[in-house]
Design a protein around this motif. Structure first.
Motif, PDB file in Angstrom:
ATOM      1  N   LYS A  54       0.797  -1.223   0.000  1.00  0.00           N
ATOM      2  CA  LYS A  54       0.000   0.000   0.000  1.00  0.00           C
ATOM      3  C   LYS A  54       0.831   1.276   0.000  1.00  0.00           C
ATOM      4  O   LYS A  54       0.273   2.377  -0.045  1.00  0.00           O
ATOM      5  N   SER A  92      -6.184   6.105  -3.836  1.00  0.00           N
ATOM      6  CA  SER A  92      -6.553   6.095  -2.421  1.00  0.00           C
ATOM      7  C   SER A  92      -6.192   7.415  -1.742  1.00  0.00           C
ATOM      8  O   SER A  92      -5.194   8.065  -2.087  1.00  0.00           O
ATOM      9  N   GLN A 134     -10.035   0.803   4.937  1.00  0.00           N
ATOM     10  CA  GLN A 134     -10.119  -0.193   3.871  1.00  0.00           C
ATOM     11  C   GLN A 134     -10.411  -1.548   4.505  1.00  0.00           C
ATOM     12  O   GLN A 134     -10.504  -1.661   5.724  1.00  0.00           O
TER      13      GLN A 134
END
Length: 357
Positions: free
Chosen positions: A68, A191, A206
């Motif tokens: 991420k 994001s 998330q």
């Protein structure tokens, strides 16, 4: 404006002495463990689950952080994102005094959690095109407003919110702005974790329940500034993520390509399902979607819902939800499941047409 988390925090939480577990006091993986009153012999399965898991999921956060592009210190893991939502209420909202802003139609757990924690709710409905009412949000903010919840892509409408609108809210608000990205993997939107450095009051949620296909494991993520993550860790149960969940998700992270393949398949199925639904006379409108479901406006949603249930096809009746009149929410299934849905809808259309003759 400068964001100061200490001003938001409930005073007794700031001075709270958290529970210190055995794995807080010794976090090593090797040794003779006689500190936690565990069964030293083992479990009844081939896997050994007799020891308590890492309370802070360090290895899992390291691997997740690489995928991420988020430092582990910015990651909180919860028993579903619902745990993070509840902990935010408990940490920052004084019961009976403070309030949060919700933007219906939206995910119902925000309101449930607010009610459980006796936190006042101010509702600012979305616009008719399911976007943020910026003026309404600004007018609703007062000295007791602690959190604004924004679901994007939104549930149940399926659309993403305009990025500039969310950032405008984060810029003008001194409290927390929680952006729930449960469906972000099905969207072309970047994001909001990319914005956390510039907006210290952002909390991004998330989940592993949607694109990752791990709903049964109940693992949610909250990405935030380290001081916010530290507060959540301070008040969470000591071992909130099981060892089995941690091991399973670690294995899933090693096969990230599989997730991308599943997302591509679901997006392809979404487009085909969208087209098939639009061809049905009983369908009035299929709303644009950035998620793994479609909001579908139909004639007589209650009867269609009940007819589908009789066929063992289960959708969600959202017709009584704000701005979702006459709407069903339909999850994108496999193509075989989608074909069964379309066939059942055609059956309903035929039976209805015969009855009207």
């Amino acid at each position: 404006m400068a964001f100061e988390v200490e001003k938001l925090l409930r005073p007794h939480i700031a001075s709270l002495l958290p529970y210190s577990s055995a794995r807080d006091e010794y976090s090593g993986t090797e040794g003779v463990f006689l500190d936690a009153n565990e069964n030293p012999i083992g479990s009844i399965t081939q896997e050994s689950f007799n020891r308590y898991p890492d309370p802070y999921q360090r290895e899992l956060k390291e691997d997740l952080g690489r995928i991420k592009s988020v430092p582990p210190s910015h990651i909180f893991l919860g028993n579903g994102s619902d745990e993070a939502i509840d902990l935010l209420f408990r940490a920052f909202c004084n019961p009976g005094m403070d309030n949060v802003i919700l933007l219906p139609p939206t995910y119902g757990m925000y309101e449930v959690s607010a009610n459980i924690n006796n936190v006042n709710i101010q509702k600012v409905p979305l616009t008719r095109d399911f976007q943020l009412d910026i003026k309404g949000i600004k007018n609703a903010i007062n000295e007791f407003t602690k959190i604004i919840f924004i679901c994007s892509p939104n549930n149940p409408t399926g659309n993403k919110m305009r990025r500039e609108d969310i950032l405008q809210v984060a810029k003008c608000f001194e409290g927390l702005v929680v952006v729930d990205e449960a469906y972000i993997d099905f969207s072309d939107e970047a994001s909001f974790t990319e914005e956390m450095e510039n907006y210290q009051n952002l909390v991004v949620l998330q989940t592993f329940s949607k694109a990752w296909g791990l709903a049964s494991l109940r693992l949610g993520m909250a990405y935030a500034a380290p001081q916010i993550v530290s507060i959540l860790n301070k008040i969470k149960p000591p071992y909130n993520i099981s060892g089995l969940t941690q091991k399973t998700v670690l294995a899933a992270l090693m096969n990230y390509g599989r997730v991308k393949d599943m997302v591509r398949e679901i997006l392809s199925n979404r487009e085909e399902l969208n087209a098939k639904l639009k061809d049905l006379p009983v369908v009035m409108k299929v709303y644009p979607s950035d998620a793994n479901f479609l909001l579908v406006k139909v004639m007589d949603p209650k009867r269609i819902y009940e007819f589908l249930v009789e066929k063992k096809i289960i959708v969600r009746d959202r017709s009584k939800v704000t701005l979702c009149e006459n709407c069903l929410r339909i999850t994108v299934g496999t193509w075989e499941e989608n074909k069964a849905l379309i066939a059942a809808m055609n059956d309903y259309q035929s039976i209805t047409a015969k009855a009207q003759k």
